[in-house]
Each structure stands twice: as structure tokens, then as C-alpha cells.
Design an enzyme around this catalytic site. Structure first.
Site, PDB file in Angstrom:
ATOM      1  N   ASN A  24       0.832  -1.205   0.000  1.00  0.00           N
ATOM      2  CA  ASN A  24       0.000   0.000   0.000  1.00  0.00           C
ATOM      3  C   ASN A  24       0.869   1.259   0.000  1.00  0.00           C
ATOM      4  OD1 ASN A  24      -2.935  -0.378  -0.099  1.00  0.00           O
ATOM      5  ND2 ASN A  24      -2.635  -1.702   1.674  1.00  0.00           N
ATOM      6  N   GLU A  57     -11.565   3.711  18.393  1.00  0.00           N
ATOM      7  CA  GLU A  57     -11.069   2.754  19.381  1.00  0.00           C
ATOM      8  C   GLU A  57     -11.551   1.331  19.151  1.00  0.00           C
ATOM      9  OE1 GLU A  57     -12.210   4.759  23.065  1.00  0.00           O
ATOM     10  OE2 GLU A  57     -11.894   6.511  21.774  1.00  0.00           O
ATOM     11  N   HIS A  63      -9.251  -1.901   5.162  1.00  0.00           N
ATOM     12  CA  HIS A  63      -9.576  -3.239   5.658  1.00  0.00           C
ATOM     13  C   HIS A  63     -10.082  -4.086   4.480  1.00  0.00           C
ATOM     14  CE1 HIS A  63     -10.925  -6.317   8.470  1.00  0.00           C
ATOM     15  NE2 HIS A  63     -12.061  -6.379   7.796  1.00  0.00           N
TER      16      HIS A  63
END
Lengths: 217, 217
Positions: A17, A145, A112
Site C-alpha cells: 500500500n 477505538e 480493511h
């Protein structure tokens, strides 16, 4: 003229990436500059590649049994030192903490390998194969988070072939990651996608960037 | 020459999927024939359209407080009478039971307006908007006893625009439903997609059919 967005890229692996972002910058397809590459795996291909390209690098391994809280804070300080405008997790294999997010000095984005909210967490391509979906893809999202649960910024889809192994599917997903991740960074760099408040793309919709159909590998 | 697959279409609403299947059959894009349209809503546009086209129709409303088990069995008998090769839920708004599935005489398929396994159940486009995904779509799947959880046969994706209402997104999804549903029926009609055992498409992969990018509405 807008100054290029200052990116700190965090990586632990091959750096594919990272390479795609650097290529897009070189081709003027991504209004940004990589000011540092920071790793938890000293000597990983990503950081070696950065060094070869003359990009500043830093490393902070997390030893077994070490204080994760202190590691996160030290990591945030290392990142913050480069005055980033955006922090890009590009195959960074550790989960960062709330303290890290508060102290690192810029929004953090990740890619993701699934069409979130489906298949959070580890081995998403294998999860997709097991669920027998026929479309998979990747999601660029803000990091918060909770793992793989921050606001979605963009998604791209690829077909799952009946004969695919998880590795083959993952490879096909990575092709679109390498297109979508620099695209999102460019939107942020040009101020088309603001990360304060509710992220929302402005200035017309690039429908194609949301729905990439690559040649089959 | 293969005989056309005998379809019983079950519908409760406008009949837009029914029309798209009938169009595809007329254009020789779908090797099937619609032998009957059965509804739980007598007089709904879907069943009126079928009657206009000279297709056999039947209706079995489910009254408030009626015995759902008995209704399912009677419905299965009505369907089975037409000797279907495949039963197509095309906007049929009732959940069918295990008894129905056992006694209706053929596999049952449905189209759901999300990229399953994301957003099962009601108002899937609204769920997608709320989750702020940038890709949505539809899934054609086998019907089993669990809602929207049978084996996935095919999926198609569409972009979600930042300005979309749930209704606008749903309309965009329906455009690809109308392409994908007849396509899957054709695969089944030609024996390329067997519904016994683990469904798996054979005879080469139509990657495009898994990843449809319509013009934006």
C-alpha cells in the site's frame, strides 16, 4: 495552491500500500507527501523501501510482555514529531489505543480487506470465502477505538470466484486497495473529504471510485 | 434443447422484478417460462400484470389471526400444482415456513436489497444509509428457514451517494436487482448453477454479472 498533505505512513509488512500511495503521488494522482514511515517491525520490507526512497523512517517494536500503554504513547510521540496532516495505517499490524489516537496529532485512516460492516477483524478474505459471498472488497475507514468500526470513507468491490482460495481473493482485493487508498488520500488532500464531523465527500461524486471492477487476476 | 425452467413467481407488490424476468425471457436472455404468479395480496399490481399477460394466477391471503401453519401448507399446495422447477420470491412480503419449503416442490430463491451478510431483514437500504457504507447492492439467495440467510447465489453492487435517501438508494439497488435476478434464473435454467448441494456456478465466470455498475439514476 494547496500544500501537499503531510502523511505519516505506518506499516509492518511488504509495503504494497505504501508503494501504491508513493506511485500515485509521483503520477500527480494524490496530492500528498510521505514525510515518514514508522514501523513496529524494524527491517520490514516497507521501512526498507522507504529508506531507499529517501523517506525518513522510525521504528518502535513492541516487545512481548511490554507495557502496551507506554508503547502507544511513545509511538504517538514519534508520529507527532513529523507534524502529520494524516496518519495512514498501511498494513500496520498492531491495534492502536485511544491514547495513541488522541496524541498522534492527526486523523488516522486504515484500509480493511472487506466490505464493512461485513467481516471485521482478522482474515477477512477467509471469512468472505467461508460465508460464500460472491462480492468482496475493501473499505477505507477512519480509525477509532473499536476495531474496523470507524466511519467508512470509501469502498470498492471485487468478484469472488467459485474457485478462489482466501489468498487468491486477498490478492484480488489488494488490487483495488491500491487504487482506492491513494484516491481517498487525494480527496482528503484536496479538501473534498473532511474528516471533522461526519465525513462526506463533496465536489461531485466519483461513482467509479466507489465501485472498481478490476480485471480478474 | 433444454426445456425452459418452469417458474412460479410469488409477489405481493408492484411486480417490478416479475416484469424484469418476463422481459429477459422475451429477449431470450433467460431460459425459463413463468407458469404462474401467486400472491398473498389479491389485486396487487404484480398479479394484475400477470393476468394481463395471460399468465395463470392464484391468491391466498393470510387473514389477521389466521393459522399461519395451515396457510403455509395450503400455499405450498397451490404452488406445487404448477409443477415448478424453481420458485421465485419477487417482492413476496410474507416469510415462508419450513413446511412450505418442504412441500412446495422446488427450490425457492429470493432477492434481498443488501450485500448480505450485511443488513438482513427489513429496510435494508435504510440500514445501509445509517451505517454510512459507500457501497450497497443486492443478493440473490436460496431461501431457507432463517430470514435472508440461505446460500448466496450472486450479488451486485451500487454506489451510495452522500445525498441519498433510503428511497433513492433502494431505487438504485432495484436497477441491479432487475439485471441480476433474471441472470441467476438463466444460470439455473441452463444448468450452470445447480441448487443441490453447495451452489456453485460452472462454465466460466461472468465476472460482470457479479459486479454491475449501473449508470447513476
Amino acid at each position: 495552491m494547496t500544500a501537499p498533505l503531510r502523511l505519516v505512513v505506518m506499516a509492518s509488512g511488504r509495503g504494497s500500500n505504501l508503494r501504491s500511495i508513493l506511485n500515485a503521488i509521483g503520477n500527480n494522482d494524490c496530492l500528498a507527501e510521505i514525510v515518514a514511515v514508522i514501523t513496529d517491525k524494524p527491517g520490514c520490507p516497507a521501512v526498507e523501501f522507504a529508506a531507499e526512497k529517501g523517506i525518513a523512517t522510525d521504528a518502535l517494536p513492541l516487545s512481548r510482555g511490554a507495557d502496551r500503554g507506554a508503547w502507544n504513547i511513545e509511538l504517538a510521540q514519534k508520529v507527532q514529531r513529523f507534524s502529520p496532516g494524516l496518519i495512514v495505517l498501511a498494513g500496520f499490524m498492531k491495534i492502536v489505543s485511544r491514547d495513541f489516537l488522541r496524541q498522534c496529532g492527526a486523523p488516522v485512516i486504515n484500509v480493511h480487506p472487506s466490505l464493512l460492516p461485513a467481516f471485521r477483524g482478522k482474515d477477512a478474505p477467509a471469512q468472505a470465502i467461508k460465508a460464500r459471498v460472491t462480492l468482496a472488497g475493501c473499505t477505507v475507514h477512519l480509525v477509532n477505538e473499536e476495531v474496523d468500526a470507524g466511519a467508512i470513507l470509501a469502498q470498492a468491490a471485487v468478484p469472488v470466484l467459485p474457485t478462489d482460495s482466501a489468498a487468491e481473493l486477498h490478492q484480488r482485493i489488494q488490487v483495488v486497495e491500491h487504487q482506492l487508498f491513494p484516491q481517498v488520500i487525494d480527496w482528503i488532500g484536496r479538501g473534498r473529504l473532511s474528516l471533522t464531523g461526519e465525513p462526506r465527500l463533496t465536489g461531485g461524486v466519483d461513482a467509479d471510485a466507489h465501485l472498481i471492477s478490476p480485471r480478474l487476476l
